[in-house]
Design a protein around this motif. Structure first.
Motif, PDB file in Angstrom:
ATOM      1  N   ASP A  57     -53.004  28.270   8.909  1.00 19.54           N
ATOM      2  CA  ASP A  57     -52.381  29.565   9.177  1.00 19.54           C
ATOM      3  C   ASP A  57     -50.872  29.446   9.388  1.00 19.54           C
ATOM      4  OD1 ASP A  57     -54.901  30.899   9.150  1.00 19.54           O
ATOM      5  OD2 ASP A  57     -55.278  30.152  11.164  1.00 19.54           O
ATOM      6  N   VAL A  58     -50.130  29.366   8.283  1.00 19.50           N
ATOM      7  CA  VAL A  58     -48.676  29.322   8.390  1.00 19.50           C
ATOM      8  C   VAL A  58     -48.038  30.645   7.965  1.00 19.50           C
ATOM      9  CG1 VAL A  58     -48.549  26.829   8.073  1.00 19.50           C
ATOM     10  CG2 VAL A  58     -48.445  28.313   6.072  1.00 19.50           C
ATOM     11  N   GLY A  59     -48.840  31.547   7.372  1.00 18.01           N
ATOM     12  CA  GLY A  59     -48.316  32.811   6.878  1.00 18.01           C
ATOM     13  C   GLY A  59     -47.808  32.686   5.449  1.00 18.01           C
ATOM     14  N   THR A  60     -47.719  33.838   4.781  1.00 20.94           N
ATOM     15  CA  THR A  60     -47.220  33.889   3.398  1.00 20.94           C
ATOM     16  C   THR A  60     -46.163  34.981   3.295  1.00 20.94           C
ATOM     17  OG1 THR A  60     -49.288  33.078   2.435  1.00 20.94           O
ATOM     18  CG2 THR A  60     -47.842  34.345   0.985  1.00 20.94           C
ATOM     19  N   VAL A  61     -45.117  34.711   2.539  1.00 17.92           N
ATOM     20  CA  VAL A  61     -44.026  35.657   2.315  1.00 17.92           C
ATOM     21  C   VAL A  61     -43.956  35.995   0.828  1.00 17.92           C
ATOM     22  CG1 VAL A  61     -41.526  35.981   2.402  1.00 17.92           C
ATOM     23  CG2 VAL A  61     -42.696  34.814   4.283  1.00 17.92           C
ATOM     24  N   VAL A  62     -43.822  37.284   0.519  1.00 12.93           N
ATOM     25  CA  VAL A  62     -43.596  37.728  -0.855  1.00 12.93           C
ATOM     26  C   VAL A  62     -42.235  38.411  -0.887  1.00 12.93           C
ATOM     27  CG1 VAL A  62     -44.423  39.153  -2.765  1.00 12.93           C
ATOM     28  CG2 VAL A  62     -46.066  38.084  -1.203  1.00 12.93           C
ATOM     29  N   SER A  63     -41.321  37.894  -1.698  1.00 12.13           N
ATOM     30  CA  SER A  63     -39.971  38.468  -1.728  1.00 12.13           C
ATOM     31  C   SER A  63     -39.626  38.960  -3.127  1.00 12.13           C
ATOM     32  CB  SER A  63     -38.941  37.425  -1.286  1.00 12.13           C
ATOM     33  OG  SER A  63     -38.831  36.384  -2.239  1.00 12.13           O
ATOM     34  N   GLY A  64     -38.692  39.911  -3.172  1.00 15.33           N
ATOM     35  CA  GLY A  64     -38.181  40.363  -4.457  1.00 15.33           C
ATOM     36  C   GLY A  64     -38.621  41.754  -4.849  1.00 15.33           C
ATOM     37  N   ALA A  65     -38.630  41.979  -6.159  1.00 13.99           N
ATOM     38  CA  ALA A  65     -38.761  43.329  -6.708  1.00 13.99           C
ATOM     39  C   ALA A  65     -40.057  44.029  -6.320  1.00 13.99           C
ATOM     40  CB  ALA A  65     -38.643  43.258  -8.235  1.00 13.99           C
ATOM     41  N   HIS A  66     -41.152  43.282  -6.133  1.00 18.14           N
ATOM     42  CA  HIS A  66     -42.448  43.909  -5.890  1.00 18.14           C
ATOM     43  C   HIS A  66     -42.849  43.948  -4.417  1.00 18.14           C
ATOM     44  CE1 HIS A  66     -42.950  44.009 -10.164  1.00 18.14           C
ATOM     45  NE2 HIS A  66     -42.946  42.699 -10.279  1.00 18.14           N
ATOM     46  N   ALA A  67     -41.983  43.496  -3.529  1.00 21.56           N
ATOM     47  CA  ALA A  67     -42.362  43.407  -2.116  1.00 21.56           C
ATOM     48  C   ALA A  67     -42.733  44.771  -1.538  1.00 21.56           C
ATOM     49  CB  ALA A  67     -41.233  42.773  -1.306  1.00 21.56           C
ATOM     50  N   ALA A  68     -41.966  45.792  -1.864  1.00 24.87           N
ATOM     51  CA  ALA A  68     -42.248  47.124  -1.318  1.00 24.87           C
ATOM     52  C   ALA A  68     -43.570  47.673  -1.843  1.00 24.87           C
ATOM     53  CB  ALA A  68     -41.099  48.073  -1.666  1.00 24.87           C
ATOM     54  N   GLU A  69     -43.836  47.476  -3.137  1.00 24.52           N
ATOM     55  CA  GLU A  69     -45.096  47.947  -3.728  1.00 24.52           C
ATOM     56  C   GLU A  69     -46.288  47.250  -3.070  1.00 24.52           C
ATOM     57  OE1 GLU A  69     -47.496  47.599  -8.003  1.00 24.52           O
ATOM     58  OE2 GLU A  69     -45.421  46.894  -7.832  1.00 24.52           O
ATOM     59  N   TRP A  70     -46.182  45.949  -2.877  1.00 23.55           N
ATOM     60  CA  TRP A  70     -47.269  45.205  -2.246  1.00 23.55           C
ATOM     61  C   TRP A  70     -47.434  45.623  -0.784  1.00 23.55           C
ATOM     62  CZ3 TRP A  70     -48.402  39.574  -4.005  1.00 23.55           C
ATOM     63  CH2 TRP A  70     -48.433  39.523  -5.404  1.00 23.55           C
ATOM     64  N   ALA A  71     -46.324  45.952  -0.115  1.00 23.61           N
ATOM     65  CA  ALA A  71     -46.403  46.408   1.270  1.00 23.61           C
ATOM     66  C   ALA A  71     -47.153  47.733   1.354  1.00 23.61           C
ATOM     67  CB  ALA A  71     -45.000  46.559   1.857  1.00 23.61           C
ATOM     68  N   THR A  72     -46.969  48.605   0.366  1.00 30.25           N
ATOM     69  CA  THR A  72     -47.704  49.865   0.331  1.00 30.25           C
ATOM     70  C   THR A  72     -49.206  49.617   0.204  1.00 30.25           C
ATOM     71  OG1 THR A  72     -45.829  51.031  -0.667  1.00 30.25           O
ATOM     72  CG2 THR A  72     -48.007  52.025  -0.944  1.00 30.25           C
ATOM     73  N   ALA A  73     -49.583  48.669  -0.644  1.00 33.87           N
ATOM     74  CA  ALA A  73     -51.003  48.327  -0.792  1.00 33.87           C
ATOM     75  C   ALA A  73     -51.556  47.751   0.506  1.00 33.87           C
ATOM     76  CB  ALA A  73     -51.185  47.330  -1.936  1.00 33.87           C
ATOM     77  N   MET A  74     -50.766  46.921   1.187  1.00 34.87           N
ATOM     78  CA  MET A  74     -51.192  46.356   2.471  1.00 34.87           C
ATOM     79  C   MET A  74     -51.405  47.476   3.491  1.00 34.87           C
ATOM     80  SD  MET A  74     -51.202  42.858   2.485  1.00 34.87           S
ATOM     81  CE  MET A  74     -50.546  42.125   3.982  1.00 34.87           C
ATOM     82  N   ALA A  75     -50.479  48.438   3.527  1.00 35.15           N
ATOM     83  CA  ALA A  75     -50.587  49.544   4.479  1.00 35.15           C
ATOM     84  C   ALA A  75     -51.815  50.398   4.181  1.00 35.15           C
ATOM     85  CB  ALA A  75     -49.317  50.391   4.434  1.00 35.15           C
ATOM     86  N   THR A  76     -52.065  50.674   2.916  1.00 34.48           N
ATOM     87  CA  THR A  76     -53.230  51.474   2.529  1.00 34.48           C
ATOM     88  C   THR A  76     -54.526  50.800   2.948  1.00 34.48           C
ATOM     89  OG1 THR A  76     -52.016  52.383   0.638  1.00 34.48           O
ATOM     90  CG2 THR A  76     -54.424  52.532   0.575  1.00 34.48           C
ATOM     91  N   ALA A  77     -54.554  49.464   2.829  1.00 32.93           N
ATOM     92  CA  ALA A  77     -55.754  48.706   3.193  1.00 32.93           C
ATOM     93  C   ALA A  77     -55.854  48.437   4.687  1.00 32.93           C
ATOM     94  CB  ALA A  77     -55.775  47.381   2.436  1.00 32.93           C
TER      95      ALA A  77
END
Length: 348
Positions: free
Chosen positions: A80-100
């Motif tokens: 459990d070190v965590g994962t980071v997603v950076s760049g152009a798709h970060a906001a889109e993926w954050a929306t999917a995370m919030a929806t879920a």
């Protein structure tokens, strides 16, 4: 029941073990080393973060099952070190995370919440605290031990329905089963019609410079068009693994493995030299596997009578969930629902 599982990668082994735990007689066919092709290497990245809410939810269910596997194995299978997603798709993926309903945070470069081998990068960053490093070496040991003598070292040439069941032909031998599950990676398309394009893929490990602030989080970069997208994680103490979305023209199947590896090595090493100040641009290890450029993150299933097949990319993080899902579907004759982006519809 007697069920055949074709393919001894992580999904095939997971399915066979799940079937055994249901009390079903199972035979798992694998021509090479277990988890030796698309499941090769000792580590992978786990993440809840995906572009589609259903994929986030499925990853969360898989993470729970990984914890159960860890209890059975007597050792953590995801660090459990965590994962980071950076760049152009970060906001889109954050929306999917919030929806879920998945825990996450969006920050900018320089945030004290980030532990990465570089301080500057393009775009915002999505922090997935449930992410981490999958210990493939430990999973391999656990699954191979659990399946025991039900692993058959043989290449399957054909899977055919007959009036009496499903006939699996492996060389001069043929056996009949009540049902079959095909999860043979690049070999699946030879047994049932699914997307079959292939290209070579290389992941390279580099030494972390002394004094770097380990442990780093896993890191997926998705920059603007024209820049190299990467995935990165701690492969071993003091060792940073980097893979990238190399242009298909450089890693084509027709061009051969040697040329593809050399092109990938040069691009990845140049990336490390330019973007990762805490990492030495000195390659010390490589992992080669195959990749289907026609597929993205997603789970895909197709049924032909009593034969069920699955295919997709980046399936390691779903292994325990896929195994349980395929085992249940093979036993009751159902077809699991696809997840993620719509893809090519496989046919009989």
């Amino acid at each position: 029941m007697k069920i055949a599982v074709i393919g001894g990668g992580v999904v095939g082994l997971s399915t066979a073990v799940a079937l055994l735990r249901q009390g079903i007689d199972v035979q798992c066919y694998e021509a090479g080393e277990p988890m030796g092709e698309r499941s090769a290497g000792d580590t992978r990245i786990f993440r809840l973060a995906h572009a589609f809410p259903d994929m986030v939810e499925l990853a969360a269910r898989s993470r729970t099952l990984f914890a159960e596997w860890s209890e059975l194995a007597g050792t953590p299978l995801v660090e459990d070190v965590g994962t980071v997603v950076s760049g152009a798709h970060a906001a889109e993926w954050a929306t999917a995370m919030a929806t879920a309903g998945a825990a996450h945070e969006v920050v900018e470069a320089g945030s004290p919440l980030l532990r990465l081998p570089a301080r500057d990068f393009s775009g915002p960053a999505l922090i997935d605290p449930a992410g981490g490093v999958i210990r493939v070496d430990r999973i391999r040991t656990f699954l191979v031990g659990a399946i025991g003598t039900r692993l058959r070292p043989a290449h399957v040439d054909a899977v055919e329905e007959t009036p009496s069941g499903v006939r699996v032909t492996a060389g001069p031998d043929a056996s009949t089963f009540d049902a079959a599950v095909i999860c043979a990676g690049e070999g699946t398309s030879a047994l049932i019609d699914i997307p079959s394009a292939l290209e070579h893929h290389l992941r390279v490990s580099y030494p972390i410079r002394p004094g770097a602030p380990e442990p780093f989080q896993c890191w997926i970069t998705k920059p603007a068009d024209g820049e190299l997208g990467t995935y990165q994680h701690l492969a071993a103490p003091g060792t940073w693994a980097v893979g990238g979305d190399v242009d298909s023209s450089l890693v084509s199947w027709a061009g051969g493995r040697e040329a593809a590896e050399q092109a990938s090595l040069e691009l990845l090493t140049a990336y490390v030299s330019e973007h990762l100040p805490f990492v030495e641009p000195r390659p010390i290890a490589r992992v080669h596997c195959t990749h289907n450029p026609d597929l993205e993150d997603g789970l895909h299933f197709v049924r032909r009578g009593r034969v069920l097949a699955t295919y997709g990319e980046n399936l390691m993080k779903f292994a325990p969930l896929l195994g349980a899902t395929l085992a249940q579907a093979a036993a009751d004759g159902s077809t699991p629902a696809n997840a993620g982006p719509p893809r090519h519809e496989a046919t009989a």
